[in-house]
Write an enzyme that holds these catalytic residues in place. Structure first.
Site, PDB file in Angstrom:
ATOM      1  N   GLY A  49       0.695  -1.220  -0.147  1.00  0.00           N
ATOM      2  CA  GLY A  49       0.029   0.223   0.021  1.00  0.00           C
ATOM      3  C   GLY A  49       1.066   1.436  -0.091  1.00  0.00           C
ATOM      4  O   GLY A  49       2.085   1.182   0.290  1.00  0.00           O
ATOM      5  N   GLY A  51       0.389   5.532   0.827  1.00  0.00           N
ATOM      6  CA  GLY A  51      -0.519   6.579   1.713  1.00  0.00           C
ATOM      7  C   GLY A  51       0.342   7.887   1.481  1.00  0.00           C
ATOM      8  O   GLY A  51       1.261   7.973   0.533  1.00  0.00           O
ATOM      9  N   GLY A  52      -0.233   8.981   2.048  1.00  0.00           N
ATOM     10  CA  GLY A  52       0.146  10.346   1.931  1.00  0.00           C
ATOM     11  C   GLY A  52       1.705  10.499   2.440  1.00  0.00           C
ATOM     12  O   GLY A  52       2.450  11.398   2.035  1.00  0.00           O
ATOM     13  N   LYS A  71       7.929  -0.484   5.901  1.00  0.00           N
ATOM     14  CA  LYS A  71       7.429   1.060   5.562  1.00  0.00           C
ATOM     15  C   LYS A  71       8.541   1.938   5.341  1.00  0.00           C
ATOM     16  O   LYS A  71       9.514   1.992   6.231  1.00  0.00           O
ATOM     17  CB  LYS A  71       6.611   1.486   6.658  1.00  0.00           C
ATOM     18  CG  LYS A  71       5.847   2.521   6.433  1.00  0.00           C
ATOM     19  CD  LYS A  71       4.785   3.031   7.579  1.00  0.00           C
ATOM     20  CE  LYS A  71       3.877   4.197   6.971  1.00  0.00           C
ATOM     21  NZ  LYS A  71       2.822   4.354   7.676  1.00  0.00           N
ATOM     22  N   ASP A 186      -3.785   8.985  11.982  1.00  0.00           N
ATOM     23  CA  ASP A 186      -4.423   8.270  10.712  1.00  0.00           C
ATOM     24  C   ASP A 186      -5.172   7.021  11.075  1.00  0.00           C
ATOM     25  O   ASP A 186      -5.017   6.158  10.352  1.00  0.00           O
ATOM     26  CB  ASP A 186      -3.339   8.183   9.885  1.00  0.00           C
ATOM     27  CG  ASP A 186      -3.732   8.016   8.259  1.00  0.00           C
ATOM     28  OD1 ASP A 186      -4.671   8.238   7.867  1.00  0.00           O
ATOM     29  OD2 ASP A 186      -2.800   7.448   7.598  1.00  0.00           O
TER      30      ASP A 186
END
Length: 192
Positions: A49, A51-52, A71, A186
């Site tokens: 994934g 994200g921002g 990550k 988040d």
């Protein structure tokens, strides 16, 4: 025997017999290429994934021989990278560059704080964190399954018992995090 970058199981064919991942599949040009080795220990697989603030990859710990999640701090709009030239992230200049650097420092501080939650089953366990490629990485346990968002898309509206079940797990995790001064910022079904 080769390892599949889609599921990290051993495979014998170009198309994985376990998950169907094709070894010719490439991550996007700004994402680390599948097969990249970080710190001589962590092999990068497919993207789980983005994200921002980061990109999460499936990975393999070459020492422990176990799947992991990696990550990468990669805040959209603050950095760029073209992996055909370099694995290094290039930050923007001026205020954006300063925000990238302070965000990277915060990312590493939060990783250090989260590493202290190895006894909390509701929080993914951090195994390592480090800087490389002009950015930062967190190595976490890989939890196989689907997100709450995917579960809700598959099942539809949750009944009150399921809602309460998930809410209690999230509340327990937040209670532990808040007790140590960590604010998640988040929380959404994509991240549960």
């Amino acid at each position: 025997m080769a390892r599949c970058y889609g599921c990290m199981k051993e495979k014998t064919q170009p198309v994985c017999e376990h998950c169907g991942y094709n070894e010719l599949t490439q991550n996007a040009p700004h994402q680390l290429p599948a097969g990249t080795i970080l710190r001589g220990q962590y092999q990068v697989g497919r993207v789980l994934g983005q994200g921002g603030f980061g990109i999460t990859y499936l990975g393999w710990d070459l020492y422990l021989e176990t799947p992991i999640a990696i990550k990468e701090y990669y805040p959209n709009g603050f950095v760029t990278r073209e992996c055909s030239y370099t694995l290094n992230v290039t930050g923007s200049t001026g205020n954006y560059g300063e925000q990238f650097i302070s965000g990277r420092e915060r990312f590493l501080r939060e990783a250090k704080s989260l590493a202290r939650f190895s006894d909390v089953p509701e929080i993914v366990h951090v195994r390592n964190f480090f800087e490389a490629n002009n950015t930062a990485y967190i190595v976490m346990e890989f939890v196989d399954g689907i997100t709450l968002k995917q579960y809700m898309e598959k099942k539809g509206v949750l009944n009150w018992k399921e809602t309460l079940h998930f809410a209690m797990q999230i509340a327990k995790a937040l209670e532990h995090a808040h007790s140590r001064g960590i604010v998640h910022r988040d929380i959404k079904p994509h991240n549960v």
